[in-house]
Design an enzyme around this catalytic site. Structure first.
Site, PDB file in Angstrom:
ATOM      1  N   TYR A 105       0.210  -6.050  -4.010  1.00 49.42           N
ATOM      2  CA  TYR A 105       1.264  -5.202  -4.574  1.00 49.42           C
ATOM      3  C   TYR A 105       2.561  -5.990  -4.688  1.00 49.42           C
ATOM      4  O   TYR A 105       2.849  -6.854  -3.860  1.00 49.42           O
ATOM      5  CB  TYR A 105       1.568  -4.015  -3.652  1.00 49.42           C
ATOM      6  CG  TYR A 105       0.531  -2.935  -3.600  1.00 49.42           C
ATOM      7  CD1 TYR A 105       0.546  -1.890  -4.519  1.00 49.42           C
ATOM      8  CD2 TYR A 105      -0.434  -2.929  -2.598  1.00 49.42           C
ATOM      9  CE1 TYR A 105      -0.383  -0.868  -4.444  1.00 49.42           C
ATOM     10  CE2 TYR A 105      -1.378  -1.915  -2.519  1.00 49.42           C
ATOM     11  CZ  TYR A 105      -1.348  -0.889  -3.443  1.00 49.42           C
ATOM     12  OH  TYR A 105      -2.268   0.121  -3.366  1.00 49.42           O
ATOM     13  N   TYR A 144      -7.995  -5.065  -0.789  1.00 47.75           N
ATOM     14  CA  TYR A 144      -7.058  -5.829   0.042  1.00 47.75           C
ATOM     15  C   TYR A 144      -7.229  -5.450   1.513  1.00 47.75           C
ATOM     16  O   TYR A 144      -7.640  -4.343   1.844  1.00 47.75           O
ATOM     17  CB  TYR A 144      -5.616  -5.623  -0.427  1.00 47.75           C
ATOM     18  CG  TYR A 144      -5.111  -4.194  -0.413  1.00 47.75           C
ATOM     19  CD1 TYR A 144      -4.647  -3.593   0.752  1.00 47.75           C
ATOM     20  CD2 TYR A 144      -5.077  -3.452  -1.589  1.00 47.75           C
ATOM     21  CE1 TYR A 144      -4.175  -2.287   0.750  1.00 47.75           C
ATOM     22  CE2 TYR A 144      -4.606  -2.147  -1.610  1.00 47.75           C
ATOM     23  CZ  TYR A 144      -4.154  -1.570  -0.439  1.00 47.75           C
ATOM     24  OH  TYR A 144      -3.697  -0.279  -0.430  1.00 47.75           O
ATOM     25  N   ARG A 154      -9.337  -2.182   2.146  1.00 48.02           N
ATOM     26  CA  ARG A 154      -9.327  -0.985   1.307  1.00 48.02           C
ATOM     27  C   ARG A 154     -10.235  -1.183   0.100  1.00 48.02           C
ATOM     28  O   ARG A 154     -10.217  -2.230  -0.547  1.00 48.02           O
ATOM     29  CB  ARG A 154      -7.908  -0.693   0.762  1.00 48.02           C
ATOM     30  CG  ARG A 154      -6.829  -0.302   1.740  1.00 48.02           C
ATOM     31  CD  ARG A 154      -7.059   0.969   2.526  1.00 48.02           C
ATOM     32  NE  ARG A 154      -7.835   2.042   1.925  1.00 48.02           N
ATOM     33  CZ  ARG A 154      -7.376   2.936   1.054  1.00 48.02           C
ATOM     34  NH1 ARG A 154      -6.142   2.903   0.642  1.00 48.02           N
ATOM     35  NH2 ARG A 154      -8.155   3.905   0.587  1.00 48.02           N
ATOM     36  N   HIS A 157      -8.741   0.886  -5.516  1.00 44.74           N
ATOM     37  CA  HIS A 157      -8.220   2.246  -5.702  1.00 44.74           C
ATOM     38  C   HIS A 157      -6.916   2.240  -6.482  1.00 44.74           C
ATOM     39  O   HIS A 157      -6.197   1.233  -6.500  1.00 44.74           O
ATOM     40  CB  HIS A 157      -7.982   2.937  -4.343  1.00 44.74           C
ATOM     41  CG  HIS A 157      -6.943   2.253  -3.513  1.00 44.74           C
ATOM     42  ND1 HIS A 157      -7.223   1.147  -2.750  1.00 44.74           N
ATOM     43  CD2 HIS A 157      -5.623   2.491  -3.347  1.00 44.74           C
ATOM     44  CE1 HIS A 157      -6.120   0.741  -2.137  1.00 44.74           C
ATOM     45  NE2 HIS A 157      -5.125   1.535  -2.493  1.00 44.74           N
ATOM     46  N   HIS A 159      -3.455   4.727  -6.795  1.00 48.97           N
ATOM     47  CA  HIS A 159      -2.726   5.872  -6.242  1.00 48.97           C
ATOM     48  C   HIS A 159      -2.226   6.759  -7.379  1.00 48.97           C
ATOM     49  O   HIS A 159      -1.735   6.247  -8.396  1.00 48.97           O
ATOM     50  CB  HIS A 159      -1.516   5.395  -5.438  1.00 48.97           C
ATOM     51  CG  HIS A 159      -1.880   4.578  -4.243  1.00 48.97           C
ATOM     52  ND1 HIS A 159      -2.048   5.125  -2.994  1.00 48.97           N
ATOM     53  CD2 HIS A 159      -2.127   3.250  -4.104  1.00 48.97           C
ATOM     54  CE1 HIS A 159      -2.365   4.164  -2.138  1.00 48.97           C
ATOM     55  NE2 HIS A 159      -2.432   3.021  -2.780  1.00 48.97           N
TER      56      HIS A 159
HETATM   57 FE   LIG Z   1      -3.083   1.145  -1.967  1.00 48.84          FE
END
Ligand SMILES: [Fe+2]
Length: 233
Positions: A105, A144, A154, A157, A159
């Protein structure tokens, strides 16, 4: 506009404290929730207008581009937003955010040792049309690590935040991809009630796949009721 909203169906949502998802133990409420009676203000209060949306807001393959296209597998994510009675929710704002294709991110708290993509912002928004439909173009986010427990990763995905017709109907959730082997190991996904979990998994669709351009995924979102998409805790 509906006169009232049905209460949240908590059987569709994860518990507010799920010990396997460690941070919920710290931030979850320790006392029972106090239900607030709905008043006229939930129906008449301000909602986000869509007059400020720009042409590229829904296209994450272009809205952060500086000197080229973002790296990764291009995808189309589309679907409908529905209320508790299965009716379309038009003119509602949907915001998404996600990691880039390498699983990183753009945020100072994300120090995962994976490359940033100078051409990918990882955020977008759009407003549903008259039939409750939305459409985003993006790249498939990478998995990640997240340090919840040893070797925790994770699943891929995206959000989602949806306002619905008013702030009282706001839903924040995550969309997952079919066939991801990390789903069965993920305390966030597994924290949602078993009967409701699969509502968070998008469906691959060859019909929504755009030839020579991007794979298509369909993700319908239900804001309330017994078929509600699970809320993120
Ligand atoms: Fe996330």
């Amino acid at each position: 506009m509906a006169a009232t909203y049905t209460p949240r169906d908590w059987a569709s949502h994860p518990p507010l404290i799920a010990p396997a998802y460690r941070s919920t133990v710290l931030r979850g409420p320790t006392r029972p929730l106090v239900p607030l009676a709905q008043s006229l203000s939930e129906l008449t209060g301000p909602v986000y207008g869509h007059e400020r949306l720009s042409e590229l807001d829904h296209d994450l393959t272009r809205n952060g581009a500086r000197n080229g296209a973002p790296l990764g597998e291009r995808i189309v994510v589309t679907g409908r937003v529905l209320d508790e009675d299965g009716r379309a929710v038009p003119d509602t704002l949907i915001e998404i955010w996600q990691a880039n294709a390498a699983g990183r991110y753009i945020h100072k708290s994300d120090q995962h040792d994976a490359p940033l993509d100078p051409n990918f912002l990882g955020a977008g928004r759009c407003v549903t049309d008259g039939e409750g439909r939305y459409r985003f173009y993006t790249v498939k986010p990478g998995a990640y690590p997240w340090r919840n427990h040893h070797n925790a990763w994770r699943p891929n995905h995206i959000h989602f935040s949806l306002f619905g017709p008013s702030l009282a109907t706001r839903l924040v959730t995550q969309m997952y991809f079919p066939g991801d082997p990390l789903l069965e190991l993920d305390p966030i996904y597994q924290g949602a009630p078993e009967a409701a979990r699969e509502r968070m998994i998008a469906r691959f669709s060859i019909d929504m796949t755009e030839p020579e351009f991007a794979l298509g995924y369909v993700f319908d979102i239900v804001l309330r009721g017994r078929h509600a998409t699970p809320m993120e805790t």
